[in-house]
Each structure stands twice: as structure tokens, then as C-alpha cells.
Design a protein around this motif. Sequence first.
Motif, PDB file in Angstrom:
ATOM      1  N   MET A  14       0.857  -1.219  -0.382  1.00  0.00           N
ATOM      2  CA  MET A  14      -0.297  -0.068   0.171  1.00  0.00           C
ATOM      3  C   MET A  14       0.933   1.104   0.189  1.00  0.00           C
ATOM      4  O   MET A  14       0.762   1.896  -1.214  1.00  0.00           O
ATOM      5  N   ALA A  15       1.584   1.584   0.804  1.00  0.00           N
ATOM      6  CA  ALA A  15       2.862   2.358   0.501  1.00  0.00           C
ATOM      7  C   ALA A  15       3.734   2.728  -0.322  1.00  0.00           C
ATOM      8  O   ALA A  15       3.802   3.987  -0.843  1.00  0.00           O
ATOM      9  N   LEU A  16       4.183   1.185  -0.840  1.00  0.00           N
ATOM     10  CA  LEU A  16       4.698   1.498  -2.865  1.00  0.00           C
ATOM     11  C   LEU A  16       3.618   1.990  -3.533  1.00  0.00           C
ATOM     12  O   LEU A  16       4.171   3.360  -4.486  1.00  0.00           O
ATOM     13  N   SER A  17       2.214   1.611  -2.803  1.00  0.00           N
ATOM     14  CA  SER A  17       1.514   1.826  -4.286  1.00  0.00           C
ATOM     15  C   SER A  17       1.081   3.541  -4.660  1.00  0.00           C
ATOM     16  O   SER A  17       0.976   4.348  -5.001  1.00  0.00           O
ATOM     17  N   LEU A  18       1.008   4.167  -2.946  1.00  0.00           N
ATOM     18  CA  LEU A  18       0.851   5.363  -2.682  1.00  0.00           C
ATOM     19  C   LEU A  18       1.956   6.681  -3.200  1.00  0.00           C
ATOM     20  O   LEU A  18       1.940   7.042  -3.943  1.00  0.00           O
ATOM     21  N   ALA A  19       3.257   6.034  -2.883  1.00  0.00           N
ATOM     22  CA  ALA A  19       4.457   6.613  -3.244  1.00  0.00           C
ATOM     23  C   ALA A  19       4.519   6.694  -4.865  1.00  0.00           C
ATOM     24  O   ALA A  19       4.899   7.613  -5.246  1.00  0.00           O
ATOM     25  N   ALA A  20       3.872   5.441  -5.731  1.00  0.00           N
ATOM     26  CA  ALA A  20       3.869   5.427  -7.038  1.00  0.00           C
ATOM     27  C   ALA A  20       2.993   5.978  -7.633  1.00  0.00           C
ATOM     28  O   ALA A  20       2.992   7.349  -8.791  1.00  0.00           O
ATOM     29  N   HIS A  21       1.630   6.430  -6.955  1.00  0.00           N
ATOM     30  CA  HIS A  21       0.510   7.449  -7.457  1.00  0.00           C
ATOM     31  C   HIS A  21       1.336   8.796  -7.340  1.00  0.00           C
ATOM     32  O   HIS A  21       1.129   9.998  -7.736  1.00  0.00           O
ATOM     33  N   LEU A  22       2.219   8.975  -5.954  1.00  0.00           N
ATOM     34  CA  LEU A  22       2.391  10.772  -5.454  1.00  0.00           C
ATOM     35  C   LEU A  22       3.113  11.037  -6.780  1.00  0.00           C
ATOM     36  O   LEU A  22       3.194  12.068  -6.856  1.00  0.00           O
ATOM     37  N   ALA A  23       4.457   9.856  -6.920  1.00  0.00           N
ATOM     38  CA  ALA A  23       4.999  10.358  -8.358  1.00  0.00           C
ATOM     39  C   ALA A  23       4.786  10.790  -9.834  1.00  0.00           C
ATOM     40  O   ALA A  23       4.614  10.856 -10.636  1.00  0.00           O
ATOM     41  N   ALA A  24       3.373   9.712  -9.802  1.00  0.00           N
ATOM     42  CA  ALA A  24       3.108  10.003 -11.101  1.00  0.00           C
ATOM     43  C   ALA A  24       1.887  11.393 -10.983  1.00  0.00           C
ATOM     44  O   ALA A  24       1.772  11.914 -11.954  1.00  0.00           O
ATOM     45  N   GLY A  25       1.419  11.909  -9.905  1.00  0.00           N
ATOM     46  CA  GLY A  25       1.229  13.240  -9.778  1.00  0.00           C
ATOM     47  C   GLY A  25       2.019  14.005 -10.591  1.00  0.00           C
ATOM     48  O   GLY A  25       1.115  15.473 -11.108  1.00  0.00           O
ATOM     49  N   ILE A  26       2.942  13.916  -9.696  1.00  0.00           N
ATOM     50  CA  ILE A  26       3.839  14.878  -9.931  1.00  0.00           C
ATOM     51  C   ILE A  26       4.335  15.117 -11.491  1.00  0.00           C
ATOM     52  O   ILE A  26       4.392  15.560 -11.821  1.00  0.00           O
ATOM     53  N   GLY A  27       4.383  13.277 -11.759  1.00  0.00           N
ATOM     54  CA  GLY A  27       5.131  13.758 -13.177  1.00  0.00           C
ATOM     55  C   GLY A  27       3.456  14.058 -14.399  1.00  0.00           C
ATOM     56  O   GLY A  27       4.174  15.071 -15.084  1.00  0.00           O
ATOM     57  N   PHE A  28       2.853  14.002 -14.434  1.00  0.00           N
ATOM     58  CA  PHE A  28       0.899  14.696 -15.268  1.00  0.00           C
ATOM     59  C   PHE A  28       1.116  16.289 -14.249  1.00  0.00           C
ATOM     60  O   PHE A  28       0.860  16.294 -15.252  1.00  0.00           O
ATOM     61  N   GLY A  29       1.278  15.993 -13.008  1.00  0.00           N
ATOM     62  CA  GLY A  29       1.761  17.189 -13.138  1.00  0.00           C
ATOM     63  C   GLY A  29       2.174  18.804 -14.121  1.00  0.00           C
ATOM     64  O   GLY A  29       1.353  19.669 -14.636  1.00  0.00           O
ATOM     65  N   VAL A  30       3.775  18.299 -13.338  1.00  0.00           N
ATOM     66  CA  VAL A  30       4.549  19.070 -14.274  1.00  0.00           C
ATOM     67  C   VAL A  30       4.559  18.952 -16.093  1.00  0.00           C
ATOM     68  O   VAL A  30       4.657  20.292 -16.589  1.00  0.00           O
ATOM     69  N   LEU A  31       3.788  17.840 -16.920  1.00  0.00           N
ATOM     70  CA  LEU A  31       3.703  18.139 -18.015  1.00  0.00           C
ATOM     71  C   LEU A  31       2.671  18.732 -18.074  1.00  0.00           C
ATOM     72  O   LEU A  31       2.575  19.876 -18.816  1.00  0.00           O
TER      73      LEU A  31
END
Length: 102
Positions: A14-31
Motif C-alpha cells: 500500500m505504501a509503495l502504491s501510494l508513493a507511485a501515485h504521488l510520483a505519477a501525480g508529480i509527473g503528470f502535474g509537471v507535464l
Amino acid sequence: MSLPSFDALPVWAMALSLAAHLAAGIGFGVLYFRGLWWNTRRFTQGGERVTTTIALMLGRFALLGGALTLASLEGALPLLVMALGILIARSVVIRKVREAAP
């Protein structure tokens, strides 16, 4: 074969999944926000093809909306963490734009 629900995952997964969602959010947000800055400059400079600029703008909306929709299918917590990542990316991009703008 069905996937287990997010709540049924072990704590480490669950922690790994949330970290991946945070990283994806940052990536999509930057784009998204870098694309917004690029679109704004194209609109204000003029002389560019407006239809291309509008198509790219719609593509930005579709990409971010699709990512958030996929996160929402996993539950509220992954969606909120991805939205937090997008807000973090927004502040980073805005800070960079203020430094670059005259």
C-alpha cells in the motif's frame, strides 16, 4: 483473475502504491502545467496555428483527466495522493516560471 482491492494489500504494498501515485501525480502535474505555460506563450505570441494549440490544450485535459480517472478506480486515497502530487508540481512549475519570466 481479479486484482485484490487496495485495502486488502499488505502495508508495504500500500505504501509503495501510494508513493507511485504521488510520483505519477508529480509527473503528470509537471507535464500539465509546463504544457499550460507553453500554450499560453503560443496564444500570446500570435502567428501560430490556433487549431494546433487548441488540440494540444484538449490533449492536456484528456491526459490529466484520464490519469485521475484511473487513480479514482483504485479508491479515494490513491486519487487524493495523485491530486497532492499535481498540486506539488504546480507550485514547482509556477516557481520556475516566475524565475524565468522577466
